[in-house]
Each structure stands twice: as structure tokens, then as C-alpha cells.
Write a protein that holds these residues in place. Structure first.
Motif, PDB file in Angstrom:
ATOM      1  N   THR A  59      54.977  97.558  26.507  1.00 59.59           N
ATOM      2  CA  THR A  59      54.766  96.881  27.748  1.00 59.59           C
ATOM      3  C   THR A  59      53.649  97.379  28.502  1.00 59.59           C
ATOM      4  O   THR A  59      53.283  98.785  28.232  1.00 59.59           O
ATOM      5  N   LEU A  60      53.146  96.645  29.601  1.00 63.03           N
ATOM      6  CA  LEU A  60      51.991  97.181  30.252  1.00 63.03           C
ATOM      7  C   LEU A  60      52.589  96.933  31.862  1.00 63.03           C
ATOM      8  O   LEU A  60      53.172  96.181  32.307  1.00 63.03           O
ATOM      9  N   TYR A  61      52.012  97.824  32.552  1.00 64.60           N
ATOM     10  CA  TYR A  61      52.121  97.702  34.132  1.00 64.60           C
ATOM     11  C   TYR A  61      50.719  97.824  34.828  1.00 64.60           C
ATOM     12  O   TYR A  61      49.898  98.460  34.424  1.00 64.60           O
ATOM     13  N   ALA A  62      50.543  96.783  35.775  1.00 67.54           N
ATOM     14  CA  ALA A  62      49.493  96.427  36.543  1.00 67.54           C
ATOM     15  C   ALA A  62      49.594  97.032  37.962  1.00 67.54           C
ATOM     16  O   ALA A  62      50.520  96.896  38.592  1.00 67.54           O
ATOM     17  N   ASP A  63      48.571  98.116  38.344  1.00 65.93           N
ATOM     18  CA  ASP A  63      48.428  98.511  39.710  1.00 65.93           C
ATOM     19  C   ASP A  63      47.433  97.644  40.644  1.00 65.93           C
ATOM     20  O   ASP A  63      46.320  97.898  40.170  1.00 65.93           O
ATOM     21  N   ILE A  64      47.783  96.796  41.461  1.00 68.05           N
ATOM     22  CA  ILE A  64      46.876  96.119  42.088  1.00 68.05           C
ATOM     23  C   ILE A  64      46.874  96.323  43.552  1.00 68.05           C
ATOM     24  O   ILE A  64      48.001  96.329  44.162  1.00 68.05           O
ATOM     25  N   ASN A  65      45.978  96.925  44.100  1.00 69.56           N
ATOM     26  CA  ASN A  65      45.963  97.593  45.467  1.00 69.56           C
ATOM     27  C   ASN A  65      47.089  98.226  45.950  1.00 69.56           C
ATOM     28  O   ASN A  65      47.659  98.154  46.978  1.00 69.56           O
ATOM     29  N   CYS A  71      53.733  93.478  33.469  1.00 69.44           N
ATOM     30  CA  CYS A  71      53.015  92.398  33.003  1.00 69.44           C
ATOM     31  C   CYS A  71      54.091  91.705  32.070  1.00 69.44           C
ATOM     32  O   CYS A  71      54.802  92.292  31.560  1.00 69.44           O
ATOM     33  N   ALA A  72      54.015  90.699  32.040  1.00 72.53           N
ATOM     34  CA  ALA A  72      54.500  89.635  31.101  1.00 72.53           C
ATOM     35  C   ALA A  72      53.965  89.551  29.738  1.00 72.53           C
ATOM     36  O   ALA A  72      52.562  89.343  29.841  1.00 72.53           O
ATOM     37  N   GLN A  73      54.419  89.593  28.682  1.00 70.05           N
ATOM     38  CA  GLN A  73      53.936  89.655  27.486  1.00 70.05           C
ATOM     39  C   GLN A  73      53.941  88.311  26.510  1.00 70.05           C
ATOM     40  O   GLN A  73      55.180  87.844  26.810  1.00 70.05           O
ATOM     41  N   LEU A 102      45.785  99.514  34.435  1.00 70.93           N
ATOM     42  CA  LEU A 102      46.918  99.239  33.635  1.00 70.93           C
ATOM     43  C   LEU A 102      47.364 100.597  33.069  1.00 70.93           C
ATOM     44  O   LEU A 102      46.677 101.463  32.708  1.00 70.93           O
ATOM     45  N   TYR A 103      48.708 100.421  33.123  1.00 65.44           N
ATOM     46  CA  TYR A 103      49.687 101.668  32.618  1.00 65.44           C
ATOM     47  C   TYR A 103      50.417 101.247  31.262  1.00 65.44           C
ATOM     48  O   TYR A 103      51.038 100.003  31.405  1.00 65.44           O
ATOM     49  N   ASP A 104      50.374 101.847  30.221  1.00 66.75           N
ATOM     50  CA  ASP A 104      51.523 101.560  29.198  1.00 66.75           C
ATOM     51  C   ASP A 104      52.588 102.709  29.724  1.00 66.75           C
ATOM     52  O   ASP A 104      52.663 103.165  30.585  1.00 66.75           O
ATOM     53  N   ASP A 105      53.587 102.827  28.653  1.00 68.89           N
ATOM     54  CA  ASP A 105      54.799 103.344  28.989  1.00 68.89           C
ATOM     55  C   ASP A 105      54.679 104.894  29.291  1.00 68.89           C
ATOM     56  O   ASP A 105      55.142 105.358  30.341  1.00 68.89           O
ATOM     57  N   GLY A 127      44.101 101.670  31.062  1.00 66.60           N
ATOM     58  CA  GLY A 127      42.717 100.835  31.211  1.00 66.60           C
ATOM     59  C   GLY A 127      42.728 100.327  32.345  1.00 66.60           C
ATOM     60  O   GLY A 127      43.517 100.097  33.140  1.00 66.60           O
ATOM     61  N   THR A 128      41.548  99.888  32.606  1.00 62.25           N
ATOM     62  CA  THR A 128      41.125  99.143  33.945  1.00 62.25           C
ATOM     63  C   THR A 128      40.352  97.787  33.532  1.00 62.25           C
ATOM     64  O   THR A 128      39.555  97.687  32.679  1.00 62.25           O
TER      65      THR A 128
END
Length: 168
Positions: A59-65, A71-73, A102-105, A127-128
Motif C-alpha cells: 500500500t502507498l499513502y500520499a501526503d498532498i499539502n 492510494c488505490a492500487q 509518498l509513504y509505504d507501510d 518517495g516524492t
């Protein structure tokens, strides 16, 4: 004793294979561009992740502002993730490039455990990537239908005038 050593080696090998090493990102971004047709602004990121080890993050999580969303896979193609964001007004989604972290678990759990803003900023993301939003256009001041009706009226007036001159 041999079984214990083999079990420990198997667990270490399994743990080593779980992480994504040196991820590379390919990003395609889509966003609302016409302000007259939509009341809200929306943006979508299509992120393709390629890992050196071949193991994709689950899974990935996105930090936007400052807003963290999951994130949907994609089911059909592994390593492809989608992030969507919608805001109430067009001004809330700034035009230009926005950095998305972007963040993983593992990194997401470290970020959630951090208690202060400094500790959250100190967490290294998976990652970014960048969201490119060119901005919202409200179109020309006068719509094209106005010009079409004006030209049609001028042509009709000229034809009617010439017809009146010929018949008179």
C-alpha cells in the motif's frame, strides 16, 4: 538446531525480500481545467512504481499539502497506483507544481507515531512525485456563440439591405 538456523535464515530472507529497493516513479497527472463547467477542482495522479528488487509495496499513502490519503492500487497491473484529490473551490488547488510525498507501510506508521511537526517532517518518505496543475481557465470573456450570432446578423442585414435596394 539445524531447523532453528534454517528457520532464522528463511525469516531473514523473507524480510529482506519484502522491501522495495531504489524505487523509480513515472507520473501522469490529470486535473480540472475548465472553471465554468465544474464547481469543484479535482486532480488525479497515476503513479507507476518500479523497484530494483521487483517487490512492489503493498500500500502507498500520499501526503498532498498536509492531507494524507491512501492510494488505490490497480488490480490489472501491479505497481500502478492512483491518487485522487478534490477541493471545494478552484483556488484551493494551487496552479503549478505541487510536491506529493509518498509513504509505504513502514514510513507511514513512523509518520503516524510522530507527535510533533518537526518529527513528522523528519520522517523519510518512500518517495516524492510532483502534481502538475496548469490552473483553471474560465474561457474567453465573450463566448463563441455570441460571435456566431453577431456575424450571422451582419450577413443577414447586408443581404436584406441589398435585396431592398434591388427591389426598389
Amino acid at each position: 538446531m539445524l531447523r532453528l538456523v534454517l528457520a532464522i535464515l528463511a525469516v531473514l530472507a523473507f524480510a529482506q525480500g519484502e522491501s522495495c529497493e531504489s524505487p523509480q516513479f513515472q507520473v501522469a497527472s490529470y486535473s480540472t481545467r475548465d472553471g465554468r463547467l465544474a464547481a469543484e477542482s479535482a486532480a488525479e495522479l497515476e503513479i507507476t512504481v518500479k523497484c530494483k528488487s521487483g517487490k512492489q509495496p503493498s500500500t502507498l499513502y500520499a501526503d498532498i499539502n498536509g492531507q494524507t490519503v491512501p492510494c488505490a492500487q490497480s488490480i490489472g497491473s501491479p505497481g500502478k497506483y492512483f491518487v485522487s484529490i478534490a477541493v471545494v473551490s478552484h483556488k484551493q488547488l494551487t496552479s503549478g507544481r505541487t510536491t506529493v510525498r509518498l509513504y509505504d507501510d513502514d514510513s507511514y506508521s513512523a509518520m503516524r507515531k510522530a507527535r510533533t511537526d518537526e518529527a513528522v517532517r523528519a520522517v523519510k518518505p518512500f518517495g516524492t512525485v510532483e502534481l502538475n496543475h496548469p490552473g483553471v481557465s474560465y474561457g474567453p470573456w465573450l463566448p463563441s456563440e455570441f460571435f456566431a450570432v453577431t456575424i450571422f446578423g451582419a450577413v443577414w442585414w447586408a443581404a436584406y439591405r441589398e435585396r431592398s435596394r434591388i427591389l426598389a
